[in-house]
Design a protein around this motif. Structure first.
Motif, PDB file in Angstrom:
ATOM      1  N   GLU A  95      99.700 -69.204 -62.460  1.00 60.10           N
ATOM      2  CA  GLU A  95     100.844 -68.774 -61.660  1.00 60.10           C
ATOM      3  C   GLU A  95     100.941 -67.261 -61.565  1.00 60.10           C
ATOM      4  OE1 GLU A  95     104.627 -70.492 -62.367  1.00 60.10           O
ATOM      5  OE2 GLU A  95     103.909 -72.563 -62.226  1.00 60.10           O
ATOM      6  N   ASP A  96     100.147 -66.530 -62.358  1.00 61.09           N
ATOM      7  CA  ASP A  96     100.151 -65.063 -62.231  1.00 61.09           C
ATOM      8  C   ASP A  96      99.238 -64.596 -61.097  1.00 61.09           C
ATOM      9  OD1 ASP A  96      97.564 -65.241 -63.201  1.00 61.09           O
ATOM     10  OD2 ASP A  96      97.946 -64.161 -65.067  1.00 61.09           O
ATOM     11  N   LYS A  97      98.789 -65.571 -60.244  1.00 65.38           N
ATOM     12  CA  LYS A  97      98.032 -65.306 -59.009  1.00 65.38           C
ATOM     13  C   LYS A  97      96.556 -64.960 -59.244  1.00 65.38           C
ATOM     14  CE  LYS A  97     102.293 -63.507 -56.945  1.00 65.38           C
ATOM     15  NZ  LYS A  97     102.942 -62.365 -56.248  1.00 65.38           N
ATOM     16  N   THR A  98      96.059 -65.166 -60.466  1.00 61.61           N
ATOM     17  CA  THR A  98      94.666 -64.850 -60.761  1.00 61.61           C
ATOM     18  C   THR A  98      93.859 -66.111 -61.061  1.00 61.61           C
ATOM     19  OG1 THR A  98      95.000 -64.568 -63.144  1.00 61.61           O
ATOM     20  CG2 THR A  98      95.325 -62.625 -61.757  1.00 61.61           C
ATOM     21  N   THR A  99      92.541 -65.949 -60.941  1.00 62.66           N
ATOM     22  CA  THR A  99      91.576 -66.962 -61.359  1.00 62.66           C
ATOM     23  C   THR A  99      90.710 -66.340 -62.445  1.00 62.66           C
ATOM     24  OG1 THR A  99      91.530 -68.003 -59.167  1.00 62.66           O
ATOM     25  CG2 THR A  99      89.665 -68.442 -60.629  1.00 62.66           C
ATOM     26  N   ARG A 100      90.661 -66.979 -63.610  1.00 64.52           N
ATOM     27  CA  ARG A 100      89.923 -66.442 -64.755  1.00 64.52           C
ATOM     28  C   ARG A 100      88.715 -67.310 -65.079  1.00 64.52           C
ATOM     29  NH1 ARG A 100      95.393 -65.523 -66.110  1.00 64.52           N
ATOM     30  NH2 ARG A 100      95.819 -63.333 -66.566  1.00 64.52           N
ATOM     31  N   VAL A 101      87.693 -66.648 -65.625  1.00 65.86           N
ATOM     32  CA  VAL A 101      86.520 -67.342 -66.143  1.00 65.86           C
ATOM     33  C   VAL A 101      86.513 -67.151 -67.653  1.00 65.86           C
ATOM     34  CG1 VAL A 101      84.018 -67.556 -66.080  1.00 65.86           C
ATOM     35  CG2 VAL A 101      85.260 -66.874 -64.005  1.00 65.86           C
ATOM     36  N   TRP A 102      86.621 -68.262 -68.384  1.00 66.18           N
ATOM     37  CA  TRP A 102      86.617 -68.222 -69.840  1.00 66.18           C
ATOM     38  C   TRP A 102      85.227 -68.552 -70.379  1.00 66.18           C
ATOM     39  CZ3 TRP A 102      90.941 -67.272 -73.023  1.00 66.18           C
ATOM     40  CH2 TRP A 102      92.182 -67.201 -72.364  1.00 66.18           C
TER      41      TRP A 102
ATOM     42  N   HIS B 291      85.712 -62.957 -67.237  1.00 68.58           N
ATOM     43  CA  HIS B 291      85.937 -62.262 -65.968  1.00 68.58           C
ATOM     44  C   HIS B 291      87.252 -62.734 -65.359  1.00 68.58           C
ATOM     45  CE1 HIS B 291      84.984 -60.107 -62.286  1.00 68.58           C
ATOM     46  NE2 HIS B 291      85.322 -61.183 -61.604  1.00 68.58           N
ATOM     47  N   THR B 292      87.929 -61.821 -64.699  1.00 65.28           N
ATOM     48  CA  THR B 292      89.127 -62.156 -63.939  1.00 65.28           C
ATOM     49  C   THR B 292      88.925 -61.702 -62.500  1.00 65.28           C
ATOM     50  OG1 THR B 292      90.557 -61.860 -65.876  1.00 65.28           O
ATOM     51  CG2 THR B 292      91.622 -61.847 -63.726  1.00 65.28           C
ATOM     52  N   PHE B 293      89.016 -62.628 -61.574  1.00 62.93           N
ATOM     53  CA  PHE B 293      88.873 -62.266 -60.170  1.00 62.93           C
ATOM     54  C   PHE B 293      90.107 -61.516 -59.686  1.00 62.93           C
ATOM     55  CE2 PHE B 293      85.940 -65.908 -60.432  1.00 62.93           C
ATOM     56  CZ  PHE B 293      84.803 -65.321 -59.886  1.00 62.93           C
ATOM     57  N   PRO B 294      89.959 -60.692 -58.636  1.00 62.33           N
ATOM     58  CA  PRO B 294      91.113 -59.936 -58.124  1.00 62.33           C
ATOM     59  C   PRO B 294      92.292 -60.861 -57.810  1.00 62.33           C
ATOM     60  CG  PRO B 294      89.085 -59.175 -57.086  1.00 62.33           C
ATOM     61  CD  PRO B 294      88.715 -60.394 -57.878  1.00 62.33           C
ATOM     62  N   ALA B 295      93.479 -60.400 -58.164  1.00 65.05           N
ATOM     63  CA  ALA B 295      94.680 -61.202 -57.956  1.00 65.05           C
ATOM     64  C   ALA B 295      94.923 -61.438 -56.468  1.00 65.05           C
ATOM     65  CB  ALA B 295      95.884 -60.512 -58.581  1.00 65.05           C
ATOM     66  N   LYS B 296      95.395 -62.616 -56.144  1.00 63.83           N
ATOM     67  CA  LYS B 296      95.754 -62.959 -54.772  1.00 63.83           C
ATOM     68  C   LYS B 296      97.243 -62.653 -54.550  1.00 63.83           C
ATOM     69  CE  LYS B 296      93.335 -65.201 -52.435  1.00 63.83           C
ATOM     70  NZ  LYS B 296      92.446 -64.810 -51.323  1.00 63.83           N
ATOM     71  N   GLN B 297      97.728 -62.923 -53.342  1.00 63.84           N
ATOM     72  CA  GLN B 297      99.130 -62.656 -53.031  1.00 63.84           C
ATOM     73  C   GLN B 297     100.053 -63.800 -53.444  1.00 63.84           C
ATOM     74  OE1 GLN B 297      99.234 -61.677 -48.843  1.00 63.84           O
ATOM     75  NE2 GLN B 297      98.893 -59.506 -49.271  1.00 63.84           N
ATOM     76  N   HIS B 298      99.457 -64.965 -53.719  1.00 63.70           N
ATOM     77  CA  HIS B 298     100.265 -66.125 -54.046  1.00 63.70           C
ATOM     78  C   HIS B 298      99.720 -66.829 -55.289  1.00 63.70           C
ATOM     79  CE1 HIS B 298     101.013 -65.413 -49.753  1.00 63.70           C
ATOM     80  NE2 HIS B 298     102.199 -65.985 -49.945  1.00 63.70           N
ATOM     81  N   ILE B 299     100.540 -67.710 -55.860  1.00 67.81           N
ATOM     82  CA  ILE B 299     100.138 -68.500 -57.022  1.00 67.81           C
ATOM     83  C   ILE B 299      98.860 -69.268 -56.726  1.00 67.81           C
ATOM     84  CG2 ILE B 299     100.784 -70.550 -58.388  1.00 67.81           C
ATOM     85  CD1 ILE B 299     103.692 -69.595 -58.173  1.00 67.81           C
ATOM     86  N   GLN B 300      97.943 -69.277 -57.670  1.00 63.52           N
ATOM     87  CA  GLN B 300      96.723 -70.064 -57.548  1.00 63.52           C
ATOM     88  C   GLN B 300      96.977 -71.450 -58.156  1.00 63.52           C
ATOM     89  OE1 GLN B 300      93.748 -68.476 -55.817  1.00 63.52           O
ATOM     90  NE2 GLN B 300      95.781 -67.749 -55.271  1.00 63.52           N
ATOM     91  N   THR B 301      96.831 -72.477 -57.335  1.00 60.44           N
ATOM     92  CA  THR B 301      97.306 -73.807 -57.729  1.00 60.44           C
ATOM     93  C   THR B 301      96.230 -74.722 -58.300  1.00 60.44           C
ATOM     94  OG1 THR B 301      96.947 -74.594 -55.465  1.00 60.44           O
ATOM     95  CG2 THR B 301      99.149 -73.739 -56.002  1.00 60.44           C
ATOM     96  N   SER B 302      94.971 -74.501 -57.937  1.00 63.05           N
ATOM     97  CA  SER B 302      93.910 -75.405 -58.379  1.00 63.05           C
ATOM     98  C   SER B 302      92.559 -74.717 -58.261  1.00 63.05           C
ATOM     99  CB  SER B 302      93.923 -76.689 -57.537  1.00 63.05           C
ATOM    100  OG  SER B 302      93.013 -77.644 -58.054  1.00 63.05           O
TER     101      SER B 302
END
Length: 293
Positions: free
Chosen positions: A184-191, A200-211
């Motif tokens: 919900e912090d608008k990012t996609t992370r690679v663990w 790695h953390t991909f650049p944040a988007k403008q909206h919540i990332q849902t899936s």
């Protein structure tokens, strides 16, 4: 000139909440299905070519055969709504996450009780992913944490917390020790699951990332966004090997895109993805061109 009339036959298929499915058109036919749940279905995942697993608000997990329309197994044990379901790569076990803050593991050959429980989160569990060899499980929650578990013993092998990291989904990259996570912090992370650290953390988007989803070859990942009125609601393709930015975006939904998946690729078919949305549509896209099929 007279009107040009198509001689091509057609049919449409409707899926109804009461459990029946039928075709309408020249080749009309119907089949009665047995409802697998007594309340709303909240999650569904492929299990085998002819089987799927689903979870619902009725706190249950069901394994169903889409060919016969029958629910083959029904598991009960959660105290609250099931939020996510997934299966082990060998399809011998099913995992379910719940609002009761736990994850449970179910053996397909057993008809009673879970074979393992994974308690430890402080809030609803919203993400669950199984390692390629099925020996480990990663879970994520609205409590801002990601946990790693031993599937045989149920022991927690690690726990990582990141401020405001309200997990929305997890998926394991095939053949790799990496787990993709949306938030919900608008990012996609690679663990990196080995040390349970963010690689790695991909650049944040403008909206919540849902899936999110990972491609079968382990090279790409997808994430999708919330949105409304045509703003946001896109899916984004990321390259896991060259992580400097997005590869492609898929725009066309008018409300939150709730799920995104890579579709199996046939020998003569271009790679494709599918997205579902709160705007009541499912769209299929050409992965490379973002064109809608």
């Amino acid at each position: 000139m007279g009107k040009l009339q198509s001689k091509m036959s057609f049919h449409t298929t409707k899926y109804r909440a009461e459990g029946s499915v039928g075709q309408e058109g020249p080749s009309a036919a119907s089949q009665q299905l047995s409802p697998a749940h007594t309340d709303a279905v909240t999650s569904v995942a492929a299990l085998r070519p002819d089987l799927c697993v689903s979870g619902g608000r009725d706190k249950s997990v069901a394994v169903s055969c889409w060919r016969s329309g029958a629910a083959l197994r029904r598991y009960s044990g959660h105290e609250r709504e099931v939020t996510k379901v997934t299966s082990a790569p060998d399809s011998s076990r099913v995992f379910s996450a719940s609002r009761d803050k736990t994850v449970m593991m179910w053996e397909l050959h057993r008809t009673s009780g879970p074979s393992q429980r994974f308690p430890g989160h402080d809030l609803v569990v919203t993400g669950v992913a199984v390692s390629p060899d099925a020996s480990q499980l990663c879970t994520g929650s609205r409590d801002n944490t990601v946990c790693k578990w031993d599937t045989e013993t149920g022991v927690c092998l690690g726990r990582a917390a990141i401020s405001r990291n309200l997990v929305t989904h997890l998926c394991w990259v095939p053949g790799e020790p990496y787990v993709i996570q949306t938030s919900e912090d608008k990012t996609t992370r690679v663990w990196d699951s080995r040390e349970l650290q963010v690689a790695h953390t991909f650049p944040a988007k403008q909206h919540i990332q849902t899936s999110c989803d990972a491609s079968p070859d382990g090279r790409y990942c997808l994430s999708c966004s919330s949105g409304s009125g045509g703003h946001g609601a896109e899916a984004t393709l990321w390259d896991l090997r060259q992580t400097r930015g997005r590869v492609c975006e898929y725009r066309g939904h008018f409300q939150t895109t709730t799920s995104c998946v890579f579709l199996p690729r046939g020998p003569t078919l271009a790679p494709s993805i599918a997205t579902s949305s709160s705007d009541s549509t499912v769209k299929v896209w050409d992965q490379n061109t973002a064109g809608r099929g």
